[in-house]
Motif scaffolding. Structure first.
Motif, PDB file in Angstrom:
ATOM      1  N   ARG A 293      40.655  41.322  41.089  1.00  0.00           N
ATOM      2  CA  ARG A 293      40.657  42.092  39.841  1.00  0.00           C
ATOM      3  C   ARG A 293      42.081  42.188  39.312  1.00  0.00           C
ATOM      4  NH1 ARG A 293      37.880  47.931  39.683  1.00  0.00           N
ATOM      5  NH2 ARG A 293      36.012  46.566  39.562  1.00  0.00           N
ATOM      6  N   PHE A 294      42.247  41.856  38.038  1.00  0.00           N
ATOM      7  CA  PHE A 294      43.529  41.971  37.353  1.00  0.00           C
ATOM      8  C   PHE A 294      43.432  43.149  36.373  1.00  0.00           C
ATOM      9  CE2 PHE A 294      43.037  37.639  38.686  1.00  0.00           C
ATOM     10  CZ  PHE A 294      44.294  37.224  39.081  1.00  0.00           C
ATOM     11  N   THR A 295      44.196  44.177  36.629  1.00  0.00           N
ATOM     12  CA  THR A 295      44.184  45.361  35.773  1.00  0.00           C
ATOM     13  C   THR A 295      45.491  45.420  34.996  1.00  0.00           C
ATOM     14  OG1 THR A 295      42.838  46.551  37.397  1.00  0.00           O
ATOM     15  CG2 THR A 295      43.944  47.868  35.711  1.00  0.00           C
ATOM     16  N   PHE A 296      45.365  45.416  33.671  1.00  0.00           N
ATOM     17  CA  PHE A 296      46.565  45.445  32.837  1.00  0.00           C
ATOM     18  C   PHE A 296      46.240  46.261  31.585  1.00  0.00           C
ATOM     19  CE2 PHE A 296      44.028  41.731  32.191  1.00  0.00           C
ATOM     20  CZ  PHE A 296      43.878  41.607  30.824  1.00  0.00           C
ATOM     21  N   GLY A 297      47.202  47.057  31.172  1.00  0.00           N
ATOM     22  CA  GLY A 297      46.928  47.940  30.052  1.00  0.00           C
ATOM     23  C   GLY A 297      45.781  48.868  30.410  1.00  0.00           C
ATOM     24  N   ASN A 298      44.806  48.940  29.525  1.00  0.00           N
ATOM     25  CA  ASN A 298      43.645  49.802  29.790  1.00  0.00           C
ATOM     26  C   ASN A 298      42.387  48.988  30.069  1.00  0.00           C
ATOM     27  OD1 ASN A 298      43.297  48.722  27.301  1.00  0.00           O
ATOM     28  ND2 ASN A 298      43.027  50.639  26.193  1.00  0.00           N
ATOM     29  N   VAL A 299      42.543  47.714  30.426  1.00  0.00           N
ATOM     30  CA  VAL A 299      41.393  46.859  30.703  1.00  0.00           C
ATOM     31  C   VAL A 299      41.639  46.112  32.008  1.00  0.00           C
ATOM     32  CG1 VAL A 299      40.847  46.546  28.258  1.00  0.00           C
ATOM     33  CG2 VAL A 299      42.375  44.933  29.395  1.00  0.00           C
ATOM     34  N   TYR A 300      40.597  45.470  32.504  1.00  0.00           N
ATOM     35  CA  TYR A 300      40.752  44.625  33.672  1.00  0.00           C
ATOM     36  C   TYR A 300      39.817  43.429  33.554  1.00  0.00           C
ATOM     37  CZ  TYR A 300      36.408  46.567  35.639  1.00  0.00           C
ATOM     38  OH  TYR A 300      35.105  46.936  35.852  1.00  0.00           O
ATOM     39  N   LYS A 301      40.164  42.377  34.286  1.00  0.00           N
ATOM     40  CA  LYS A 301      39.332  41.187  34.364  1.00  0.00           C
ATOM     41  C   LYS A 301      39.211  40.800  35.825  1.00  0.00           C
ATOM     42  CE  LYS A 301      40.210  39.072  29.835  1.00  0.00           C
ATOM     43  NZ  LYS A 301      40.664  37.845  29.128  1.00  0.00           N
ATOM     44  N   GLU A 302      38.058  40.248  36.176  1.00  0.00           N
ATOM     45  CA  GLU A 302      37.831  39.809  37.550  1.00  0.00           C
ATOM     46  C   GLU A 302      37.627  38.305  37.582  1.00  0.00           C
ATOM     47  OE1 GLU A 302      34.703  42.052  39.313  1.00  0.00           O
ATOM     48  OE2 GLU A 302      35.986  43.795  39.701  1.00  0.00           O
ATOM     49  N   MET A 303      38.170  37.690  38.625  1.00  0.00           N
ATOM     50  CA  MET A 303      38.078  36.240  38.779  1.00  0.00           C
ATOM     51  C   MET A 303      37.552  35.917  40.173  1.00  0.00           C
ATOM     52  SD  MET A 303      39.301  35.060  35.882  1.00  0.00           S
ATOM     53  CE  MET A 303      39.775  33.356  36.181  1.00  0.00           C
ATOM     54  N   PHE A 304      36.649  34.925  40.236  1.00  0.00           N
ATOM     55  CA  PHE A 304      36.227  34.433  41.537  1.00  0.00           C
ATOM     56  C   PHE A 304      37.376  33.637  42.150  1.00  0.00           C
ATOM     57  CE2 PHE A 304      32.065  35.245  39.692  1.00  0.00           C
ATOM     58  CZ  PHE A 304      31.433  35.871  40.755  1.00  0.00           C
ATOM     59  N   CYS A 305      37.396  33.562  43.448  1.00  0.00           N
ATOM     60  CA  CYS A 305      38.505  32.903  44.125  1.00  0.00           C
ATOM     61  C   CYS A 305      37.984  32.162  45.351  1.00  0.00           C
ATOM     62  CB  CYS A 305      39.582  33.911  44.517  1.00  0.00           C
ATOM     63  SG  CYS A 305      38.947  35.357  45.379  1.00  0.00           S
ATOM     64  N   SER A 306      38.857  31.413  45.985  1.00  0.00           N
ATOM     65  CA  SER A 306      38.480  30.666  47.182  1.00  0.00           C
ATOM     66  C   SER A 306      39.327  31.130  48.358  1.00  0.00           C
ATOM     67  CB  SER A 306      38.668  29.160  46.959  1.00  0.00           C
ATOM     68  OG  SER A 306      40.013  28.866  46.645  1.00  0.00           O
ATOM     69  N   PHE A 307      38.719  31.065  49.534  1.00  0.00           N
ATOM     70  CA  PHE A 307      39.365  31.546  50.758  1.00  0.00           C
ATOM     71  C   PHE A 307      39.947  30.376  51.525  1.00  0.00           C
ATOM     72  CE2 PHE A 307      39.067  32.724  55.320  1.00  0.00           C
ATOM     73  CZ  PHE A 307      39.931  33.808  55.312  1.00  0.00           C
ATOM     74  N   GLU A 308      41.180  30.537  52.004  1.00  0.00           N
ATOM     75  CA  GLU A 308      41.844  29.518  52.796  1.00  0.00           C
ATOM     76  C   GLU A 308      41.839  29.980  54.246  1.00  0.00           C
ATOM     77  OE1 GLU A 308      44.031  25.812  53.022  1.00  0.00           O
ATOM     78  OE2 GLU A 308      42.968  26.753  51.366  1.00  0.00           O
ATOM     79  N   PRO A 309      40.910  29.496  55.075  1.00  0.00           N
ATOM     80  CA  PRO A 309      40.781  30.031  56.431  1.00  0.00           C
ATOM     81  C   PRO A 309      41.972  29.735  57.328  1.00  0.00           C
ATOM     82  CG  PRO A 309      39.365  28.114  56.137  1.00  0.00           C
ATOM     83  CD  PRO A 309      39.909  28.450  54.782  1.00  0.00           C
ATOM     84  N   GLY A 310      42.718  28.691  57.022  1.00  0.00           N
ATOM     85  CA  GLY A 310      43.831  28.328  57.889  1.00  0.00           C
ATOM     86  C   GLY A 310      44.930  29.368  57.933  1.00  0.00           C
ATOM     87  N   ASN A 311      45.167  30.039  56.804  1.00  0.00           N
ATOM     88  CA  ASN A 311      46.234  31.038  56.771  1.00  0.00           C
ATOM     89  C   ASN A 311      45.756  32.393  56.264  1.00  0.00           C
ATOM     90  OD1 ASN A 311      45.846  30.481  54.061  1.00  0.00           O
ATOM     91  ND2 ASN A 311      47.750  29.358  53.813  1.00  0.00           N
ATOM     92  N   ASP A 312      44.413  32.605  56.267  1.00  0.00           N
ATOM     93  CA  ASP A 312      43.828  33.891  55.879  1.00  0.00           C
ATOM     94  C   ASP A 312      44.356  34.372  54.531  1.00  0.00           C
ATOM     95  OD1 ASP A 312      42.345  33.953  58.193  1.00  0.00           O
ATOM     96  OD2 ASP A 312      43.841  35.093  59.312  1.00  0.00           O
TER      97      ASP A 312
END
Length: 1030
Positions: free
Chosen positions: A511-530
């Motif tokens: 979640r990116f919160t900036f000003g008075n709003v926020y946006k959420e982005m899906f992401c990917s997990f890198e198991p090698g370095n958590d």
């Protein structure tokens, strides 16, 4: 040994909350299986944990589930083996019942009567203690082994009712607030306040009335009309606290741990502890054979076994059957003492005040309490150092802990728990300490007599739990850093988020919160370095409209969730910025070998400042002029194609677990105009020097308001085009698109011309080599031992060379008076010469020597070689070198003196001859002096007459003698005798200033051959009379 793991009204505020929402983080355990080190239990990563539970030899993790389904998972079964009794871990049952741990005798008639309740509500009828001792001792052994009163159903000593050894799922378990256990029973508390229990029949521990085995959890009907907020278990008794601040107990009571009466030894169902009538309780805890409670006035009470000092009420009491206040006091500085201290007076005694207790924990024979000032007090059994006071002496009253194992002051603690022979505590800052004997987190089974910090990597703990064999701790998800930590407002930055407790999940989002709003982005997990990777969204628009609250640059808060419910905020903020461009770069050039420090002035950099920890500086060849126009058209088209492909590739690859380099390739980047993109640059922070295509990239750093970097080594390059463009990416990915010019150079200096000059300076030094060019800051440095001087360098565009004027030798010493010894030292050793194009890198060139010469006298060589027969022999001798004139080594001292006198007379005669007789063009002469060099064409003689002069290259005879034939000074000179001056030079530029003159005879150039013949005969006749043989 088991205490509260949840909040209650007005009670101590612990980590796991009271309203059902689990927390996501890491669970660590430490036991024999982990060899005494903390080991993360990965099966709980991403799970919503609501708390720990257990007691005696059991330990549980409570998880939140989907809908009404939850889970209670055992930790005590991990690598479980029956622990062996350590000889230092004294079993209290082995201590004679009428003795203290130190062997002192209890008084046979000792008793304690402390009930302060309303006598109209409960009559307290205690019999004398000496009447009960015999009965207790008679029944104690049989009842501990399960062979005393009651229906034991054939159970024998050592048998265990196996329960809670597997992970259980059932409807409604998601509502469990607490699970606690004793030796052979388990109690559960729901969030609605209902208590259920199950266990064996010994001491009626299940609390359902009578002595019967209860195999599955059943609601305690005797508490069905009450809302319970906390439960606790000893080995064979239970304590609960209601929302009305009442306390109920049941189970074994031989040692007084039930606190209800002197007469009740076993309670098969919950009994109200009347000692707290009109004294509300906010917290309860249970040790092995005793109980504790904290009242609303923050006073601590205890009851039950006291013979190990665990109740802190002195040495002469074995059991306490009803609640008694445990006095906890501390010394404080009185107001008078504080006033006196300001006047350097300290004769006032310190005052004693009562301590307000907010938390307590009970073990086998030792107890701890935490004050409202987060001070830790301990008392009781100390055979293994479990009190953490630096010794093994039992304490019979509370004592405040003061120092850790390193001698440092004890930090404030917010949570601590007692095991049987060890203690574990968490500070306000989330650091873990342990002491006593057992598996303490310091590798293996160890003993610590003072609190020792358990070293953990970047974890802050919020909860700790233990049983007699192991302990566990909880660390919430901690998002420690982001890479990079700044980017443009239009988004597209691929960021790596690093933390602890992160796990792959279908609900993993940022979640990116900036000003008075926020946006959420899906992401990917890198198991090698958590770590996780995602792309920043566009911050410029929100729901299709310009973001009115966005005032650039601004700080964006990043939060991560693995369950879609709990968000963990990153310790670093993301800086959103725009309109970034490079204003200047200094220096503007550097060697292809790299290493020079570049400094960039970047717009708005002061607003980003120290957050530019992932700077990248990119270098790429500038297009040649013939290609520049055509290249610019291609670049616009290529940039557009890259952008269009980026979003398609991102949608296609979303959720595929791309690594950083793949993300960067898929998402593209905001590159400056050029025909080679940098979208494949790996964004991982450990890559310090990244090379991609024609790009050469180097990590930068922020210093004193500027972006800096080291010029990277240029491995392959076109020597005909070393002009580059250079740009900055504040986030290591997206460049400003406004590059500046930078010049690489590969300079090789072959020769310094001339290689020497006089000490007064003035020599024009020229450097001959390859790769030189004009730079506005090119400089030459002359340096010797402990001194140096820089001068301007001049560029000759026509010859493609650089030159400078050599400074006087004294300038190297700062213009100060220099001793002759120092001058001589520098002149003998020479000076180093360096050339720079950026004021950082100095190109070493062939050295230069200060060298002074002088002329001592002149001599005619009219009769030179007259003893030789042929002209060829005479000429050969004329051009040959000869040794310096010196007396023979075979001469005596008197003969040497005679030789020196003859030489001096000869020199006098030669000077007189030069002064009184003249010679014309072609006559031979010798020039005597000091320090002449065999310098080829740079060895020069200048013949001067007024404004007329002629320069010739003399013949080098030795360092003190030159030979020359008088040159023609021109027909313009009048006929007659003239005084001509001779000066010498060994570098072709700088001539001596102490020259000597001779008489030069200019004859009439129109003289007939007959007249010339007569003149020559007259000159030969004159030579025969007064000439000297040379």
């Amino acid at each position: 040994m088991q205490d509260n793991q949840a909040n209650m009204n007005n009670g101590p505020k612990l980590y796991f909350d009271d309203h059902g929402s689990g927390k996501v983080g890491e669970i660590f355990i430490c036991n024999e299986t982990t060899d005494g080190t903390l080991a993360v239990q990965k099966e709980f990563l991403g799970k919503q944990i609501t708390g720990f539970g257990g007691g005696f030899d059991k330990m549980f993790v409570l998880e939140e589930g989907l809908g009404y389904e939850g889970a209670v998972s055992p930790l005590h079964t991990i690598g479980r083996e029956q622990p062996q009794q350590d000889p230092d871990e004294v079993n209290p049952e082995d201590i004679p019942y009428n003795q203290t741990p130190e062997g002192e005798q209890y008084e046979e008639n000792s008793k304690i009567d402390n009930f302060e309740g309303d006598p109209n509500i409960q009559e307290f009828h205690d019999q004398e203690m000496n009447e009960r001792n015999t009965q207790i001792q008679r029944t104690r052994g049989s009842r501990r082994s399960g062979t005393g009163n009651g229906d034991d159903r054939g159970r024998t000593a050592g048998s265990e009712y196996e329960m809670g050894n597997t992970r259980t799922y059932h409807e409604g378990s998601s509502h469990l607030k607490q699970v606690v256990s004793g030796k052979n029973h388990i109690i559960q508390l729901s969030r609605d306040g209902y208590v259920s229990s199950f266990g064996n029949d010994e001491f009626s521990v299940s609390g359902h009335g009578g002595s019967k085995i209860v195999d599955t959890p059943q609601i305690l009907k005797h508490l069905s009309d009450k809302r319970v907020v906390q439960i606790a278990c000893g080995e064979s008794h239970s304590v609960i606290l209601t929302d009305k601040n009442d306390v109920y107990t049941w189970g074994r009571g031989y040692e007084g741990q039930l606190g209800v009466s002197n007469l009740i030894e076993i309670a098969s169902k919950p009994n109200y502890v009347k000692g707290f009538f009109k004294n509300p309780v906010i917290f309860v805890a249970a040790g092995a054979l005793y109980s504790l409670a904290i009242t609303h006035e923050n006073k601590l009470y205890g009851w039950g076994e006291a013979r190990l000092g665990q109740l802190g009420i002195g040495t002469k009491t074995r059991i306490v059957k009803t609640p008694v206040q445990i006095p906890i006091e501390t010394e404080v500085e009185s107001p008078n003492a504080r006033a006196s201290r300001s006047h350097d007076i300290d004769d006032h005694p310190r005052e004693i005040e009562d301590v307000k207790i907010i938390y307590c924990s009970a073990g086998l024979g030792h107890t701890l309490a935490i004050s409202d000032k987060n001070e830790l007090f301990v008392w009781g059994f100390n055979n293994c150092g479990q009190l953490g006071l630096g010794d093994q002496i039992t304490r019979w009253s509370p004592e405040k802990m003061t120092q850790d194992s390193k001698g440092n002051r004890i930090p404030p603690f917010k949570k601590a728990v007692c095991s049987y022979y060890s203690t574990y505590a968490i500070t306000e800052r989330g650091k873990l300490y342990s002491w006593g004997k057992g598996y303490l987190g310091h590798e293996g089974k160890s003993t610590e007599f003072l609190p020792r910090r358990v070293e953990t990597l970047k974890r802050n703990f919020t909860d700790v739990f233990c049983n007699k064999d192991m302990f566990s701790v909880y660390s919430p998800i901690k998002v420690t850093s982001i890479f990079p930590n700044c980017g443009p407002a239009h988004g597209g930055t691929v960021i790596s988020i690093v933390g602890t407790g992160l796990v792959d999940s279908d609900k993993l989002k940022v979640r990116f919160t900036f000003g008075n709003v926020y946006k959420e982005m899906f992401c990917s997990f890198e198991p090698g370095n958590d770590s996780i990777y995602c792309q920043t969204p566009s911050f410029e628009e929100f729901e299709g409209q310009p973001n009115a609250s966005l005032d650039l640059p601004c700080r964006c808060i990043i939060s991560v969730t693995t369950d879609g419910v709990n968000y963990s905020e990153c310790e670093e903020e993301f800086i959103i910025c725009n309109n970034i461009h490079v204003e200047s770069v200094h220096p503007k050039s550097g060697s292809v070998q790299g290493g020079a420090e570049l400094k960039f002035k970047v717009s708005h950099i002061e607003e980003v400042g120290d957050n530019t920890s992932h700077l990248l500086v990119g270098f790429y060849p500038a297009p040649k002029k013939s290609q520049a126009h055509q290249s610019s058209k291609k670049e616009v088209m290529h940039s557009t194609i890259t952008k269009n492909q980026s979003m398609e590739e991102h949608e296609e690859n979303k959720g595929k677990g791309l690594n950083a380099s793949q993300h960067s390739s898929a998402l593209g980047s905001n590159n400056p105009a050029h025909d080679e993109t940098i979208q494949n640059v790996d964004t991982k922070p450990e890559e310090d020097n990244i090379k991609t295509g024609n790009w050469v990239c180097e990590s930068g750093y922020y210093k004193d308001g500027e972006v800096c970097c080291k010029v990277p080594f240029l491995e392959k390059y076109d020597a005909s085009n070393l002009r580059f463009n250079v740009d900055v990416a504040l986030n290591g990915q997206q460049f400003t698109g406004h590059p500046l010019k930078f010049r690489y150079y590969d300079i090789k200096i072959h020769e310094t011309v001339p290689p020497n000059g006089p000490s007064e300076g003035g020599t024009i030094l020229q450097f001959v080599g390859e790769g030189m060019y004009h730079s506005s800051i090119q400089r030459i440095k002359f340096s010797a031992e402990n001194c140096s001087r820089e001068v301007e360098a001049n560029w000759n565009r026509k010859s493609q060379t650089i030159s400078c004027v050599v400074p006087p030798l004294t300038w190297l010493f700062g213009g100060e008076d220099v001793s002759e010894e120092d001058k001589k030292k520098v002149m003998n050793s020479g000076v180093k010469v360096g050339l720079t194009f950026n004021n950082q890198e100095w190109i070493e060139v062939p050295g230069f020597k200060y060298h002074n010469i002088s002329i001592s006298h002149l001599a005619y060589a009219d009769n030179f070689g007259e003893e030789l027969e042929t002209e060829e022999e005479k000429q050969k001798l004329w051009i040959s070198e000869e040794p310096i004139e010196q007396p023979s080594a075979e001469l005596t001292e008197e003969e040497i003196k005679k030789w020196e006198e003859d030489k001096a007379k000869r020199i006098t005669d030669e000077k007189e001859e030069v002064l009184n007789s003249s010679r014309r063009i072609g006559a031979k002469m010798f020039i005597y002096g000091q320090n002449f060099l065999k310098a080829g064409d740079n060895l020069r003689l200048k013949f001067s007459l007024g404004e007329k002069s002629a320069e010739v290259t003399p013949i080098f005879k030795n360092s003190e003698k030159l030979a020359v034939e008088i040159p023609d000074l021109g027909e313009e000179i009048e006929v007659g005798t003239h005084a001509v001056k001779i000066e010498a030079s060994v570098n072709g530029q700088n001539y001596t200033s102490n020259g000597h003159t001779f008489q030069w005879n200019q004859i009439d150039r129109n003289m007939s051959e007959e007249e010339l013949k007569k003149l020559m005969e007259a000159e030969e006749k004159a030579k025969g009379k007064g000439g000297k043989k040379k």
